[in-house]
Design a protein around this motif. Structure first.
Motif, PDB file in Angstrom:
ATOM      1  N   PHE B 158     -15.626 -32.727 -32.732  1.00 56.86           N
ATOM      2  CA  PHE B 158     -15.237 -33.688 -31.865  1.00 56.86           C
ATOM      3  C   PHE B 158     -16.247 -34.681 -31.576  1.00 56.86           C
ATOM      4  O   PHE B 158     -15.954 -36.065 -32.053  1.00 56.86           O
ATOM      5  N   LEU B 159     -17.226 -33.732 -31.133  1.00 65.71           N
ATOM      6  CA  LEU B 159     -18.927 -35.389 -30.789  1.00 65.71           C
ATOM      7  C   LEU B 159     -19.034 -36.120 -32.157  1.00 65.71           C
ATOM      8  O   LEU B 159     -19.317 -37.441 -31.855  1.00 65.71           O
ATOM      9  N   ILE B 160     -19.157 -35.607 -33.930  1.00 64.36           N
ATOM     10  CA  ILE B 160     -19.022 -36.497 -34.264  1.00 64.36           C
ATOM     11  C   ILE B 160     -18.246 -37.248 -35.431  1.00 64.36           C
ATOM     12  O   ILE B 160     -18.607 -38.497 -35.456  1.00 64.36           O
ATOM     13  N   PHE B 161     -17.351 -36.762 -35.439  1.00 69.71           N
ATOM     14  CA  PHE B 161     -16.221 -37.510 -36.060  1.00 69.71           C
ATOM     15  C   PHE B 161     -15.305 -38.394 -35.106  1.00 69.71           C
ATOM     16  O   PHE B 161     -14.230 -39.504 -35.421  1.00 69.71           O
ATOM     17  N   ALA B 162     -15.287 -37.801 -33.359  1.00 68.00           N
ATOM     18  CA  ALA B 162     -13.714 -38.536 -33.156  1.00 68.00           C
ATOM     19  C   ALA B 162     -14.203 -39.459 -31.889  1.00 68.00           C
ATOM     20  O   ALA B 162     -14.574 -40.503 -31.445  1.00 68.00           O
ATOM     21  N   ILE B 163     -15.684 -38.679 -31.495  1.00 72.26           N
ATOM     22  CA  ILE B 163     -16.108 -39.924 -30.184  1.00 72.26           C
ATOM     23  C   ILE B 163     -17.532 -40.456 -31.051  1.00 72.26           C
ATOM     24  O   ILE B 163     -17.837 -41.951 -30.456  1.00 72.26           O
ATOM     25  N   GLY B 164     -18.762 -39.569 -31.939  1.00 71.70           N
ATOM     26  CA  GLY B 164     -19.436 -40.712 -32.689  1.00 71.70           C
ATOM     27  C   GLY B 164     -19.071 -41.995 -33.613  1.00 71.70           C
ATOM     28  O   GLY B 164     -19.793 -43.193 -33.541  1.00 71.70           O
ATOM     29  N   LEU B 165     -18.171 -41.544 -34.132  1.00 71.99           N
ATOM     30  CA  LEU B 165     -17.961 -42.596 -35.547  1.00 71.99           C
ATOM     31  C   LEU B 165     -16.315 -43.289 -35.190  1.00 71.99           C
ATOM     32  O   LEU B 165     -16.094 -43.585 -35.298  1.00 71.99           O
ATOM     33  N   HIS B 166     -15.543 -42.359 -34.620  1.00 75.09           N
ATOM     34  CA  HIS B 166     -14.650 -43.001 -33.878  1.00 75.09           C
ATOM     35  C   HIS B 166     -13.721 -43.394 -35.360  1.00 75.09           C
ATOM     36  O   HIS B 166     -12.799 -43.647 -35.634  1.00 75.09           O
ATOM     37  N   TRP B 167     -13.543 -42.481 -35.780  1.00 73.93           N
ATOM     38  CA  TRP B 167     -13.402 -41.671 -36.850  1.00 73.93           C
ATOM     39  C   TRP B 167     -11.672 -40.949 -36.903  1.00 73.93           C
ATOM     40  O   TRP B 167     -10.466 -42.002 -38.134  1.00 73.93           O
ATOM     41  N   LEU B 168     -11.833 -40.230 -36.496  1.00 76.60           N
ATOM     42  CA  LEU B 168     -10.866 -39.188 -36.732  1.00 76.60           C
ATOM     43  C   LEU B 168      -9.882 -38.984 -34.496  1.00 76.60           C
ATOM     44  O   LEU B 168     -10.524 -39.389 -34.148  1.00 76.60           O
ATOM     45  N   PRO B 169      -8.803 -38.617 -35.089  1.00 78.20           N
ATOM     46  CA  PRO B 169      -8.248 -38.670 -33.402  1.00 78.20           C
ATOM     47  C   PRO B 169      -8.294 -37.233 -33.279  1.00 78.20           C
ATOM     48  O   PRO B 169      -9.264 -36.456 -33.723  1.00 78.20           O
TER      49      PRO B 169
END
Lengths: 514, 321
Positions: B158-169
């Motif tokens: 969550f923290l890396i790919f959704a919130i940090g990078l906004h890459w994935l839902p």
């Protein structure tokens, strides 16, 4: 053009394909004109009289018309389906509908017959005679008479201020199409036919619903957005993360995330004091708890301020009495029992009882357990041993069946409330012993006042009645009030959500751009 | 008995045991859920419940009948695919379950595929350099994957790919009509669910490959000067994958079972979250229907694996494997 597929080309191609989903998502998050919001429960039943939770209530109020509709953000109301409502006497009201209010799905124009059909279901039960789950919301209604295509009369059993606030204005008062309900049968649980500002365009169970502006709506409360999408996300932690990931424009969140929420960019944090009530109930007829001095000692010994800090992260305010500030009948001068160990010990000494042991029954969520543990530590200091009995909601709420609660001693009870005080006071009646009056407190005076409160229309007199009722509760030392709760939301700066003052009831039809 | 007759007999016996297993598991669950205190009417109605309403719901659910009658009603309906109607929404329970199953299957299959695609190469690399720092590093990585709880992995993702990078839902399963949207929503939960199995499969492949590489025929191949990569790629890996194939059935069943955590965290609709919520609500008919489907799937997956093994090794079909 011929393309050579070598190792290098393959790797470049597959990398581009792998990146594609990410770039697409990032772009989609940037430009939204219709809000996407989180709701914590799925639609269960869209029949207004058999709805299950607030999700359905909020949808029903947006999709259907009521005779009178709550104003944006207020508990006051103005005409909606009704062109006019005239009070003839304390128990009679004439109404006239606006002409041309069309039900969706080709079910025709709303007439007084539809109003009668809708309310008769609460009076007589559904087509099989089964009582509706929310029948008590319109308990005061005796009959509906149709006097013309658009005109009719509401006849009450007794004067009732609560009827409007918790019945007619709310989802229970949503006017159904008689033709649609008869044609759909049990399918009204999943198909909502209304004539209001919005339509339920799509519902994917367990995933999402979409409310769209009703193009045929002719009334005064046109929806401001073409569509509002509600994503069903039961966990607040997940919905808050989704908001931070820009998947959502609005969600509720838990108090322990308040500091994080305040630091989010392009975000408004909304903080609405609740009107619900959580209290520690004490069984006044169980063993040593039957002694009022023991109950008073427990009340002095439990540190409610510490509970607010420890169990609620200090993010909610302390309750002093049953009815929350802002509600009619709030007892502003109610005594505040700030922890006093000496007083508690003195009261226990007067009783001559030592080595007291009680059970504290509560739900098994983190907040309830924290409350229980603080109470346990507080009471240990005055020589009372508390055993915590935590249950899941299935087992806990079953204690309201068949006198299963009779052996309870101390209980932590969270209840939701409505805007009329009679809704809150009803659970403390003698008739609720063996059902929801787990304190088993029996006060004929309280019961008498409750009935008076229901039938009194004068606001000042009602106020006095409910304050007196709370004084009786206070004298009984059967309840230790904890909190009325607090509702926290984050929403994108471009969005302006709308709530009724309890924070739980949302008015989708009034959601707007900031 | 000819080989084909033996295979048919083998499949028939497995199908019969499959039916018995489903019946046994359902019966066990039927009894267990009724031992849990609490009832659906109380959960659903909460503090609104009047005795009449509660009695009405209990009647609608058939819970006021005798246990044997309830069991007979459930079993006789279930064999025809009729699991009754949900008393709240009046939707057929079969529809409710079938709505969510595709999401769970997509999640389980993608997680298993990911586990195989990542786990097998890690296992092979570790087996090719036994005792080296690379082997030790990969062992540490694999064991970390196995021991890290799915919940923790999910939050990190969550923290890396959704919130940090906004890459994935983060939440949901995506729009059913949009394949790309579905894929986006599948990536994080699949990775969260697959990670433990990556570690498990890599350790399994490493151990099996080392065993195979120590066998006589491999030594013979080496003696003939066949390259190590050729030996691994063409001969040894095939044999080393036999135990991996054997655990695929269990793996798929396990992934469906453990999808409950991932589905709740990622707010994905699926059979895991459905069964979790239904148990919390004491919605017995929905729980029973879910369990029938999960048990059936688990058994079918194992049956398919057994049949593949039987085809690969006739000794299994003959009962000598």
């Amino acid at each position: 053009m011929r393309m050579k597929l070598d190792r290098r080309t393959f790797l470049a191609g597959s990398s581009a394909l792998a990146i594609l989903p990410y770039t697409r998502f990032a772009m989609a998050a940037g430009a939204r004109t219709n809000p996407i919001i989180a709701v914590d429960a799925d639609i269960g039943n869209l029949d207004p009289g058999n709805r299950v939770g607030t999700t359905e209530g909020n949808i029903i109020r947006a999709v259907c018309q009521t005779l009178v509709r709550f104003e944006p953000g207020k508990t006051s109301w103005t005409n909606d389906a009704a062109k006019e409502i005239k009070q003839i006497s304390d128990t009679e009201f004439d109404f006239e509908l606006n002409p041309g209010q069309m039900f969706t799905g080709g079910f025709g124009e709303m007439t007084a017959d539809d109003v009668k059909f809708t309310y008769d279901r609460y009076i007589n039960g559904d087509k099989n005679g089964k009582k509706l789950a929310y029948a008590d919301d319109l308990e005061a209604l005796k009959s509906v008479e149709v006097t013309g295509k658009y005109t009719g009369k509401l006849v009450l059993k007794h004067p009732s201020a609560a009827l409007w606030l918790i019945g007619i204005c709310d989802a229970s008062g949503a006017i159904l199409s008689k033709k649609a309900a008869e044609q759909l049968g049990d399918k009204i649980a999943t198909t909502l036919i209304g004539s209001g500002p919005m339509v339920l365009k799509e519902w994917r169970p367990k995933e999402q619903f979409v409310l769209a502006a009703n193009p045929d709506y002719k009334g005064a409360y046109k929806a401001h957005f073409d569509e509002i999408t509600g994503k069903i996300i039961p966990e607040h932690k997940t919905s808050f993360l989704s908001y931070q990931a820009k998947e959502l424009d609005f969600t509720a969140f838990d108090a322990d995330q308040l500091a994080t929420a305040k630091g989010l960019p392009d975000t408004k944090v909304i903080d609405i004091p609740g009107i619900d009530y959580t209290w520690i109930g004490i069984n006044v007829v169980k063993g040593d708890l039957a002694d009022i001095k023991v109950r008073q000692a427990i009340r002095w010994a439990i540190d409610v301020d510490a509970i607010i800090q420890g169990a609620y992260s200090g993010a909610t305010s302390r309750a002093k009495t049953l009815l929350a500030p802002g509600l009619l009948g709030n007892w502003a001068d109610a005594p505040l029992y700030t922890r006093d160990v000496a007083k508690a010990q003195a009261l226990l000494a007067e009783t001559g009882k030592t080595g007291l042991t009680f059970t504290f029954t509560c739900l098994n969520d983190a907040t309830s357990l924290a409350v229980a543990q603080i109470a346990q530590a507080n009471l240990a200091e005055v020589g009372i041993t508390l055993t915590i009995n935590a249950m899941d909601s299935g087992a806990y709420w079953a204690l309201g069946a068949g006198d299963a609660s009779k052996d309870l001693e101390l209980t932590l009870i969270p209840y939701t409330s409505k805007f009329d005080p009679s809704f809150q006071t009803q659970w403390f009646l003698a008739s609720q012993i063996g059902l929801w009056n787990w304190q088993r407190w029996n006060s004929p005076e309280f019961d008498k006042l409750h009935q008076e409160g229901l039938e009194t229309l004068d606001k000042a007199k009602r106020e006095a009645i409910y304050v007196n009722m709370q004084k009786l509760l206070d004298e009984s030392a059967s309840c230790i009030w904890i909190t009325h709760g607090r509702n926290f939301f984050v929403d994108a700066a471009w969005l302006k959500p709308m709530f009724l003052p309890n924070g739980k009831d949302w008015q989708f039809e009034f959601f707007d751009k900031a | 008995m000819t080989r084909s007759q033996r295979t048919v007999a083998f499949i028939a016996s497995r199908l019969a045991s499959m039916v018995l297993t489903i019946a046994g598991a359902t019966l066990l669950l039927f009894l267990m859920v009724r031992l849990v205190p609490g009832d659906f009417a109380s959960v659903m109605l909460g503090p609104r419940a009047t005795p009449e309403l509660r009695a009405q719901i209990i009647h609608d659910m058939g819970l006021d009948r005798g246990m044997l009658e309830q069991l007979w009603l459930f079993a006789s309906r279930a064999v025809t695919g009729n699991f009754g109607e949900d008393v709240v929404s009046h939707r057929p329970i079969l529809d409710i379950v079938l709505d969510v199953i595709p999401n769970t299957l997509a999640l389980a299959f993608s997680a298993l595929t990911l586990a195989l695609v990542v786990g097998i190469p890690i296992g092979v690399i570790a087996a090719l350099k036994p005792g080296s720092w690379l082997d030790s590093g990969l062992a540490l990585l694999s064991i970390s994957f196995i021991t890290t709880p799915t919940l923790v992995v999910s939050v990190i993702l969550f923290l890396i790919f959704a919130i940090g990078l906004h890459w994935l839902p983060v939440a949901g399963a995506g729009d059913p009509g949009d394949v790309m949207d579905r894929l986006q929503h599948l990536i994080l939960p699949s990775v969260a669910l697959a990670l433990g199995w990556v570690g498990y499969i890599s350790r399994l492949v490493r151990a099996a490959l080392l065993d195979t590489l120590a066998e006589l025929h491999v030594r013979t191949l080496r003696a003939y000067g066949v390259s190590e990569y050729r030996i691994v790629g063409l001969y040894a890996l095939k044999l080393a994958l036999v135990p991996v194939v054997s655990i695929l059935g269990i793996g798929l069943g396990d992934l469906i079972g453990s999808s409950v955590v991932v589905e709740i965290i990622f707010a994905r609709s699926g059979i895991g979250s459905l069964i979790f919520n239904s148990i919390a609500q004491r919605n017995y008919p929905v729980v029973q229907a879910c369990v029938v489907f999960i048990v059936a799937f688990y058994i079918v997956a194992n049956l398919v694996v057994d049949m593949i093994n039987a085809l690969l090794d006739p000794r299994i079909a003959a009962g000598r494997g």
